[in-house]
Motif scaffolding. Structure first.
Motif, mmCIF file in Angstrom:
data_model
loop_
_atom_site.group_PDB
_atom_site.id
_atom_site.type_symbol
_atom_site.label_atom_id
_atom_site.label_comp_id
_atom_site.label_asym_id
_atom_site.label_seq_id
_atom_site.Cartn_x
_atom_site.Cartn_y
_atom_site.Cartn_z
ATOM 1 N N ILE A 2 -24.846 -0.655 23.948
ATOM 2 C CA ILE A 2 -24.709 0.793 24.051
ATOM 3 C C ILE A 2 -25.934 1.464 23.441
ATOM 4 O O ILE A 2 -26.276 1.203 22.284
ATOM 5 N N ALA A 3 -26.599 2.313 24.193
ATOM 6 C CA ALA A 3 -27.765 3.044 23.700
ATOM 7 C C ALA A 3 -27.311 4.141 22.740
ATOM 8 O O ALA A 3 -26.377 4.886 23.030
ATOM 9 N N VAL A 4 -28.003 4.238 21.596
ATOM 10 C CA VAL A 4 -27.605 5.163 20.532
ATOM 11 C C VAL A 4 -28.823 5.940 20.044
ATOM 12 O O VAL A 4 -29.923 5.394 19.927
ATOM 13 N N LYS A 5 -28.602 7.213 19.741
ATOM 14 C CA LYS A 5 -29.618 8.040 19.089
ATOM 15 C C LYS A 5 -29.239 8.206 17.624
ATOM 16 O O LYS A 5 -28.067 8.405 17.299
ATOM 17 N N GLY A 6 -30.222 8.150 16.741
ATOM 18 C CA GLY A 6 -29.932 8.333 15.336
ATOM 19 C C GLY A 6 -31.162 8.732 14.553
ATOM 20 O O GLY A 6 -32.229 9.009 15.128
ATOM 21 N N TYR A 7 -31.001 8.776 13.233
ATOM 22 C CA TYR A 7 -32.107 8.985 12.304
ATOM 23 C C TYR A 7 -32.158 7.773 11.390
ATOM 24 O O TYR A 7 -31.116 7.313 10.906
ATOM 25 N N ALA A 8 -33.363 7.258 11.147
ATOM 26 C CA ALA A 8 -33.506 6.044 10.351
ATOM 27 C C ALA A 8 -34.727 6.118 9.454
ATOM 28 O O ALA A 8 -35.686 6.835 9.736
ATOM 29 N N ALA A 9 -34.645 5.330 8.377
ATOM 30 C CA ALA A 9 -35.825 5.033 7.569
ATOM 31 C C ALA A 9 -36.325 3.671 8.020
ATOM 32 O O ALA A 9 -35.564 2.704 8.038
ATOM 33 N N GLN A 10 -37.581 3.585 8.409
ATOM 34 C CA GLN A 10 -38.115 2.327 8.916
ATOM 35 C C GLN A 10 -38.444 1.339 7.803
ATOM 36 O O GLN A 10 -38.500 0.123 8.024
ATOM 37 N N SER A 11 -38.639 1.847 6.595
ATOM 38 C CA SER A 11 -38.885 0.998 5.434
ATOM 39 C C SER A 11 -38.485 1.762 4.179
ATOM 40 O O SER A 11 -38.177 2.959 4.237
ATOM 41 N N ALA A 12 -38.491 1.081 3.054
ATOM 42 C CA ALA A 12 -38.033 1.690 1.800
ATOM 43 C C ALA A 12 -38.865 2.913 1.434
ATOM 44 O O ALA A 12 -40.079 2.939 1.628
ATOM 45 N N ASN A 13 -38.176 3.925 0.919
ATOM 46 C CA ASN A 13 -38.797 5.166 0.439
ATOM 47 C C ASN A 13 -39.434 5.994 1.551
ATOM 48 O O ASN A 13 -40.224 6.892 1.281
ATOM 49 N N GLU A 14 -39.077 5.692 2.795
ATOM 50 C CA GLU A 14 -39.675 6.403 3.918
ATOM 51 C C GLU A 14 -38.796 7.583 4.335
ATOM 52 O O GLU A 14 -37.571 7.535 4.213
ATOM 53 N N ALA A 17 -36.405 9.702 10.255
ATOM 54 C CA ALA A 17 -36.949 10.254 11.499
ATOM 55 C C ALA A 17 -36.109 9.749 12.660
ATOM 56 O O ALA A 17 -35.396 8.749 12.544
ATOM 57 N N PRO A 18 -36.182 10.423 13.832
ATOM 58 C CA PRO A 18 -35.411 9.973 14.984
ATOM 59 C C PRO A 18 -35.713 8.508 15.333
ATOM 60 O O PRO A 18 -36.865 8.071 15.250
ATOM 61 N N TRP A 19 -34.652 7.795 15.733
ATOM 62 C CA TRP A 19 -34.803 6.384 16.101
ATOM 63 C C TRP A 19 -33.731 6.022 17.116
ATOM 64 O O TRP A 19 -32.549 6.315 16.903
ATOM 65 N N ASN A 20 -34.112 5.433 18.196
ATOM 66 C CA ASN A 20 -33.170 4.953 19.204
ATOM 67 C C ASN A 20 -32.899 3.470 18.991
ATOM 68 O O ASN A 20 -33.829 2.684 18.755
ATOM 69 N N PHE A 21 -31.622 3.083 19.063
ATOM 70 C CA PHE A 21 -31.258 1.688 18.853
ATOM 71 C C PHE A 21 -30.039 1.367 19.707
ATOM 72 O O PHE A 21 -29.610 2.180 20.532
ATOM 73 N N GLU A 22 -29.474 0.175 19.528
ATOM 74 C CA GLU A 22 -28.331 -0.251 20.336
ATOM 75 C C GLU A 22 -27.183 -0.725 19.449
ATOM 76 O O GLU A 22 -27.406 -1.273 18.371
ATOM 77 N N ARG A 23 -25.979 -0.482 19.941
ATOM 78 C CA ARG A 23 -24.780 -1.043 19.311
ATOM 79 C C ARG A 23 -24.102 -1.991 20.308
ATOM 80 O O ARG A 23 -24.345 -1.917 21.512
ATOM 81 N N ARG A 24 -23.220 -2.839 19.786
ATOM 82 C CA ARG A 24 -22.510 -3.771 20.656
ATOM 83 C C ARG A 24 -21.571 -3.023 21.600
ATOM 84 O O ARG A 24 -21.142 -1.900 21.314
ATOM 85 N N GLU A 25 -21.243 -3.657 22.692
ATOM 86 C CA GLU A 25 -20.231 -3.121 23.592
ATOM 87 C C GLU A 25 -18.867 -3.154 22.899
ATOM 88 O O GLU A 25 -18.653 -3.902 21.942
ATOM 89 N N VAL A 26 -17.949 -2.334 23.382
ATOM 90 C CA VAL A 26 -16.611 -2.258 22.798
ATOM 91 C C VAL A 26 -15.853 -3.543 23.118
ATOM 92 O O VAL A 26 -15.615 -3.881 24.280
ATOM 93 N N GLY A 27 -15.466 -4.275 22.052
ATOM 94 C CA GLY A 27 -14.705 -5.504 22.210
ATOM 95 C C GLY A 27 -13.217 -5.238 22.330
ATOM 96 O O GLY A 27 -12.760 -4.086 22.274
ATOM 97 N N ALA A 28 -12.450 -6.298 22.448
ATOM 98 C CA ALA A 28 -11.005 -6.177 22.690
ATOM 99 C C ALA A 28 -10.290 -5.407 21.605
ATOM 100 O O ALA A 28 -9.297 -4.707 21.873
ATOM 101 N N HIS A 29 -10.759 -5.508 20.359
ATOM 102 C CA HIS A 29 -10.088 -4.836 19.236
ATOM 103 C C HIS A 29 -10.935 -3.701 18.651
ATOM 104 O O HIS A 29 -10.654 -3.226 17.554
ATOM 105 N N ASP A 30 -11.952 -3.253 19.394
ATOM 106 C CA ASP A 30 -12.857 -2.207 18.918
ATOM 107 C C ASP A 30 -12.491 -0.830 19.455
ATOM 108 O O ASP A 30 -11.804 -0.700 20.473
ATOM 109 N N VAL A 31 -12.998 0.170 18.743
ATOM 110 C CA VAL A 31 -12.970 1.540 19.255
ATOM 111 C C VAL A 31 -14.389 2.086 19.205
ATOM 112 O O VAL A 31 -15.199 1.682 18.357
ATOM 113 N N GLN A 32 -14.711 2.975 20.122
ATOM 114 C CA GLN A 32 -15.989 3.680 20.087
ATOM 115 C C GLN A 32 -15.715 5.133 19.749
ATOM 116 O O GLN A 32 -14.813 5.759 20.318
ATOM 117 N N ILE A 33 -16.471 5.657 18.788
ATOM 118 C CA ILE A 33 -16.265 7.023 18.314
ATOM 119 C C ILE A 33 -17.518 7.857 18.571
ATOM 120 O O ILE A 33 -18.628 7.441 18.210
#
Length: 352
Positions: A2-14, A17-33
């Motif tokens: 799943i494509a996700v938009k977020g804000y992240a620190a790329q390294s310590a003390n940084e 900033a905006p960062w695009n990443f991925e999450r796992r697909e919804v499994g049998a016992h998962d919920v997506q919020i």
């Protein structure tokens, strides 16, 4: 994935900033919020800056998450699409140790998996990313229902600040007939006041700042003691059954133990960056002289978190918040370090 938009620190003390990443697909016992709001905790900044331990980067902070379920797995029984739901400080545990079996997942013998800045060692082994993002996928066992009657944005901080103060109050069965002092009137402290008052305790704020008295009374505190005023301190010596200590800095435990009655308990829930120092030797008779205790408490388990949310709905309790755009997170961190917030920042994720 799943494509996700977020804000992240790329390294310590940084800076985040905006960062695009991925999450796992919804499994049998998962919920997506779909994340609608995420609270800003002091621990977010502490972990970005590696103040407690080396972080897992890139890091997407945020563990005070509320939103609406958009998808459920085939075997999910407790949630449906459209439900309001929340995620707190953890997203997995071993599920088998005695602590997990007792509903104390936060004390999992194998180590709980944090909502961010961790590796899901009981799942896919990948890094966990938090609520400074537009969507999240979690197991239904680590998801809680948010009562529809509560202000959703102001509910977000309950998932950390709320349960962190509610859990010890319930564990030590604090309520009617007890005299409770809350040390520190901030994100944790203001929730401790609200809960202790609602549970029927007589509540006193201990503070070095006279200007906080008006707010303390507004929040429901019955008394206010300026700890630099010797006359005020003398009147409350040996009087409290419990002190809920939310301070994340060095302070004199001998002094505060002197304010406890016999069998009094000093409960630490704040997390000082340098650890808990005793500001000099802890006098033996500070403890022995009144059979007193210094204890610690983490957040509550999932069942207790749900109990807390239901209690909040019954008593109309939410956090006092300031709603911010995610682009203002760096400014919010700067203000948080100056205690310039009453009493919790919450990000409107629609601004992502």
């Amino acid at each position: 994935m799943i494509a996700v938009k977020g804000y992240a620190a790329q390294s310590a003390n940084e800076t985040l900033a905006p960062w695009n990443f991925e999450r796992r697909e919804v499994g049998a016992h998962d919920v997506q919020i779909e994340i609608l709001y995420c609270g800003v905790c002091h621990s977010d900044l502490a972990q970005i800056n590696n103040e407690w331990f080396p972080g897992v980067f890139p890091m997407v902070p945020g563990h005070e998450i509320v939103g609406r379920i958009t998808k459920v797995g085939d075997h999910v029984k407790g949630f449906k699409v459209g439900d309001l739901a929340g995620i707190g400080t953890m997203v997995n545990s071993c599920g088998e140790c005695s602590h997990c079996q007792d509903g104390l997942e936060q004390y999992c013998s194998e180590g709980v998996v944090p909502t961010y800045n961790g590796l899901d060692k009981f799942g896919d082994g990948k890094p966990t990313y938090g609520g400074y993002s537009n969507t999240i996928v979690t197991h239904e066992n680590f998801t809680v229902h948010i009562p529809e009657t509560l202000d959703l944005a102001a509910t977000a901080p309950l998932l950390c600040a709320g349960i962190t103060t509610y859990s010890p109050l319930k564990h030590w069965k604090i309520g009617k007939g007890h005299k409770v002092a809350v040390l520190g009137l901030g994100g944790l402290g203001h929730m401790a006041v609200k809960f202790a008052v609602a549970l029927g305790a007589e509540v006193t704020i201990l503070s070095t700042s006279p200007q906080k008295e008006v707010d303390a009374k507004r929040l429901g505190a019955h008394h206010f003691v300026i700890t630099k005023d010797a006359a005020q301190v003398e009147k409350v010596k040996g009087s409290f059954d419990f002190i809920v200590d939310t301070v994340a800095a060095d302070h004199d435990f001998n002094f505060y133990l002197s304010l406890l009655n016999i069998d009094g308990v000093h409960i630490c829930v704040g997390v000082p960056v340098e650890g808990i120092h005793l500001d000099g030797a802890l006098g033996a008779f500070s403890l022995l002289g009144g059979r007193k205790s210094i204890v610690g408490s983490a957040c509550g388990g999932i069942a207790e978190t749900q109990e807390m949310l239901n209690f909040c709905a019954e008593h109309n309790i939410v956090a006092d918040i300031e709603l911010i755009d995610i682009k203002d997170i760096t400014t919010a961190y700067e203000r948080m370090l100056k205690n310039d917030v009453k009493y919790r920042f919450v990000i409107d994720m629609a601004t992502l």
